[in-house]
Design a protein around this motif. Structure first.
Motif, short mmCIF file in Angstrom:
data_model
loop_
_atom_site.label_atom_id
_atom_site.label_comp_id
_atom_site.label_asym_id
_atom_site.label_seq_id
_atom_site.Cartn_x
_atom_site.Cartn_y
_atom_site.Cartn_z
N LEU A 1 0.83 -1.21 0.00
CA LEU A 1 0.00 0.00 0.00
C LEU A 1 0.86 1.26 0.00
O LEU A 1 0.52 2.25 -0.67
N ARG A 2 1.97 1.24 0.74
CA ARG A 2 2.89 2.40 0.74
C ARG A 2 3.47 2.63 -0.66
O ARG A 2 3.51 3.76 -1.14
N TYR A 3 3.93 1.57 -1.30
CA TYR A 3 4.50 1.71 -2.64
C TYR A 3 3.46 2.19 -3.64
O TYR A 3 3.74 3.02 -4.50
N ALA A 4 2.24 1.68 -3.53
CA ALA A 4 1.17 2.10 -4.44
C ALA A 4 0.83 3.57 -4.24
O ALA A 4 0.63 4.30 -5.22
N MET A 5 0.74 4.03 -3.00
CA MET A 5 0.42 5.44 -2.73
C MET A 5 1.53 6.35 -3.26
O MET A 5 1.25 7.40 -3.84
#
Length: 112
Positions: free
Chosen positions: A91-95
């Motif tokens: 989720l961090r990488y996607a954001m």
């Protein structure tokens, strides 16, 4: 003195020789390059979950607030680490990819 992770085999009592078989087993995580873990979480996540849980219980007991406890349980679930990956990392990488970091594209005509 034995190493804490050292296993020593039994001494053969039937033979009259004083020979002893010794097997040494050392357990180290990936040549000491892996992140330290405790059960399914990284140690940093365990600390965050522990502090969050204590603050959540205090908020629940003193003010009757349930959302901090829900947030702590959600963080604990999202930070479960299997094979050095977690849902929270994804989720961090996607954001970062979609919203926080600028994507740079350069348009040039083709030279054919």
């Amino acid at each position: 003195m034995r190493h804490p992770f050292q296993c020593q085999s039994y001494q053969n009592q039937n033979k009259k020789s004083n020979l002893r078989e010794v097997f040494l087993i050392y357990i180290y995580p990936n040549n000491l390059t892996a992140k330290p873990t405790l059960w399914l979480w990284a140690l940093r996540d365990v600390a965050v979950i522990g502090v969050g849980f204590i603050l959540s219980v205090l908020a629940l007991a003193q003010m009757g607030l349930v959302p901090p406890l829900i947030a702590t349980v959600l963080y604990a679930f999202l930070s479960i680490r299997l094979e050095d990956a977690s849902i929270l990392d994804f989720l961090r990488y996607a954001m970062c990819f979609l919203f926080l970091k600028q994507q740079y594209y350069e348009w040039r005509p083709r030279n054919e």
